[in-house]
Design an enzyme around this catalytic site. Structure first.
Site, PDB file in Angstrom:
ATOM      1  N   GLU A   1     -27.781 -25.109 -27.902  1.00 12.16           N
ATOM      2  CA  GLU A   1     -27.523 -24.077 -28.925  1.00 12.16           C
ATOM      3  C   GLU A   1     -26.689 -22.991 -28.281  1.00 12.16           C
ATOM      4  O   GLU A   1     -27.094 -22.422 -27.248  1.00 12.16           O
ATOM      5  CB  GLU A   1     -28.826 -23.475 -29.477  1.00 12.16           C
TER       6      GLU A   1
ATOM      7  N   GLU B   1     -37.195 -24.777 -28.075  1.00 16.38           N
ATOM      8  CA  GLU B   1     -37.594 -23.388 -27.791  1.00 16.38           C
ATOM      9  C   GLU B   1     -39.121 -23.288 -27.689  1.00 16.38           C
ATOM     10  O   GLU B   1     -39.761 -22.470 -28.359  1.00 16.38           O
ATOM     11  CB  GLU B   1     -37.001 -22.411 -28.813  1.00 16.38           C
TER      12      GLU B   1
HETATM   13  O1  AHR Z   1     -29.803 -21.794 -34.587  1.00 14.24           O
HETATM   14  C1  AHR Z   1     -30.733 -20.967 -35.215  1.00 14.24           C
HETATM   15  C2  AHR Z   1     -32.041 -20.860 -34.443  1.00 14.24           C
HETATM   16  O2  AHR Z   1     -31.804 -20.226 -33.220  1.00 14.24           O
HETATM   17  C3  AHR Z   1     -32.699 -22.149 -34.053  1.00 14.24           C
HETATM   18  O3  AHR Z   1     -33.485 -22.683 -35.065  1.00 14.24           O
HETATM   19  C4  AHR Z   1     -33.532 -21.761 -32.889  1.00 14.24           C
HETATM   20  O4  AHR Z   1     -33.751 -22.821 -31.998  1.00 14.24           O
HETATM   21  C5  AHR Z   1     -32.780 -20.604 -32.278  1.00 14.24           C
HETATM   22  O5  AHR Z   1     -33.592 -19.538 -32.007  1.00 14.24           O
END
Ligand code: AHR
Length: 521
Positions: free
Chosen positions: A325, A202
């Protein structure tokens, strides 16, 4: 209530659901699935069934790592019950150490004698002390115990090029080099295989608030020093877009191109769309059920639009879309640390998992890996633990039921189905995908998104004849059904036989709010 009475009550309710399905079937013609069994071409990478484990709340500490001296049965500090459960869902790949944590993580803090490892503050997740007792050796041991390939995310946000370069050398070089010798000194003679490496996380947000142009330049610089040591070839994953940020994908494809093997995508769904008040994981109504599933279905549009941009620069689809994710994100359970992201997991989450995995399967020409967030005790997890107690979630059962798709050949399919309507809004009532495994068996996974009505489906198998069918179903009497430490089998797969072989395929009755897998032989 006595658990045996609860179980009996549940069995009666569930058999009522299944019976109602068969007796009061809706119009089968409205739901028609055509599977082209003779047109299979693309492989569904098993890595679509990947997982994500971050130093966040009780995912690693308590959920995976309890330490060698713990009364909780463990192997070299890693929980035996969690390992046994994860082996059953054949976790192909595991991402670590973050997430946002990755861009504050300095790997040298997590090697050597544990008592001498420096502590740090986990600023992202609850401000708690991170003692670094779970580091590189422990993670790679965990991967070996569960049989998963490691996918490590390097620190581009606050770490140096040298640090990232040396981490790769430490893990994967067999030379007599400074880092390989340090690894040997710390007890690991042979290098590990690390097939997947992420260059930052991110980077548009918690990983450094970068523009795509700035990140692309940084990616090129860091990536240059990530070496493929003999015997270890790294699949390099560049940080990709936040949800619908298509410009990010455009810039990365243009400025980085084939220097990366994969480009990530992060997308979470929540019932309200408001990240301040997302809604409860267990206390919800049909409006929130509908909104959550509608949000999850948006994954298809995101995958298609990002893939279309990638196609312009990479027609041969050499660069994978890595959805590293994804999942449902609700308010934390009352009374728990808001920074720990601990949430329960209901039948609604099983539907989120089932329909999302169907989307990834159907787009396996471009989606080469996905990692649901997260493995244990965080967000849409597979497993919940509380000290020595453990239970698996409805989402876990979906991953177990869908293992049949891992590395199978996608069978193209067309689905025409009735909508599920709520409050004037509509989404498709059914989600489906199909594959053929190495033994020639056809597996069809189906979700009935409608929480009120069963769905009658007619399935046409073009190019094959069904002789023997078998099935399993994950369903429950209520949308909010979930497993607890006291009642860990409230939601679990049952045998499914509400189907009939037809001349050209089969008909099936899908119970309301269910995930079904049917195997055709
Ligand atoms: O999964 C939780 C968080 O969500 C992670 O650390 C981040 O990459 C995302 O914003």
């Amino acid at each position: 209530m006595d658990p045996s009475v609860t179980a009996l009550f549940r069995a009666i309710l569930l058999s009522g659901v299944l019976l109602a399905t068969r007796t009061f079937a809706a119009d089968a013609a409205a739901n028609r699935l055509v599977i082209h069994t003779d047109q299979g071409r693309d492989k569904i990478s098993r890595n679509i069934y990947g997982q994500f484990s971050e130093h966040l709340g009780h995912c690693i500490y308590g959920g995976v790592w309890v330490g060698e001296d713990s009364p909780i049965p463990n192997t070299r500090g890693i929980r035996n019950d969690v390992v046994a459960a994860l082996r059953k869902i054949k976790v192909p790949v595991l991402r670590w150490p973050g997430g946002c944590f990755a861009d504050e993580y300095h790997w040298r803090d997590g090697i050597g004698p544990r008592a001498q490892r420096p502590a740090m503050i986990n600023t992202h997740w609850g401000g708690v002390v991170e003692d670094n007792h779970f580091g590189t050796h422990e993670f790679l041991d965990f991967c070996q115990q569960i049989g998963a390939a490691p996918y490590i995310t390097g620190n581009l946000g606050s770490g140096t090029v040298q640090e990232m370069m040396e981490w790769v050398e430490y893990m994967t070089s067999d030379a007599s080099s400074p880092m390989a010798n340090l690894r040997r000194k710390n007890g690991q003679d042979q290098p590990w295989k690390v097939p997947f490496f992420g260059v930052g996380n991110e980077s548009w947000g918690c990983g450094g608030s970068m523009t795509p142009e700035f990140y692309a330049d940084n990616y090129r610089r860091y990536d240059t020093f990530i070496k493929n040591y003999p015997g270890n070839r790294i699949y390099r994953v560049a940080c990709g877009a936040n949800a619908a940020d298509y410009r990010w994908t455009e810039v990365l494809m243009k400025n980085v191109g084939r220097r990366m093997n994969g480009l990530s995508l992060h997308y979470y769904t929540n019932p309200s769309g408001d990240w301040g008040r997302k809604g409860s994981a267990t206390d919800f109504d049909e409006a929130q059920w509908f909104a959550t599933l509608r949000g999850a279905l948006r994954m298809e549009e995101l995958v298609e639009k990002h893939a279309a941009i990638m196609d312009q620069y990479d027609r041969q689809k050499r660069i994978g879309l890595v959805v590293d994710e994804w999942g449902a994100w609700y308010d934390v359970e009352p009374g728990t640390n808001p920074g720990f992201l601990y949430q329960q997991n209901t039948l609604r989450d099983a539907l989120v998992a089932g329909l999302t995995l169907n989307i990834f399967n159907r787009h396996c020409d471009r989606v080469k890996m996905a990692n649901i967030a997260q493995l244990v005790n965080v967000l849409q997890s597979m497993i919940l633990t509380d000290k020595e107690k453990m239970t698996v979630t409805p989402t876990y059962h979906v991953f177990e039921m869908y293992t049949v798709h891992q590395d199978a050949t996608l069978l193209p399919s067309q689905l025409e189905c009735a909508d599920y309507e709520f409050d004037g809004k509509k989404i498709p009532g059914i989600s489906a995908s199909a594959s053929q495994d190495a033994a020639g068996r056809i597996h069809v996974t189906l979700c009935n998104l409608n929480p009120n009505n069963p769905a009658e489906l007619s399935c046409e198998l073009q190019g094959a004849k069904a002789s023997r069918l078998s099935g399993r179903v994950l369903a429950a009497a209520t949308m909010q059904a979930h497993n607890t430490f006291d009642d860990p089998t409230a939601v679990k797969p049952e045998a499914f036989d509400a189907f009939k072989v037809t001349d050209n395929g089969f008909n099936a009755s899908l119970p309301s709010k269910s995930v079904v897998v049917i195997t055709v032989e």
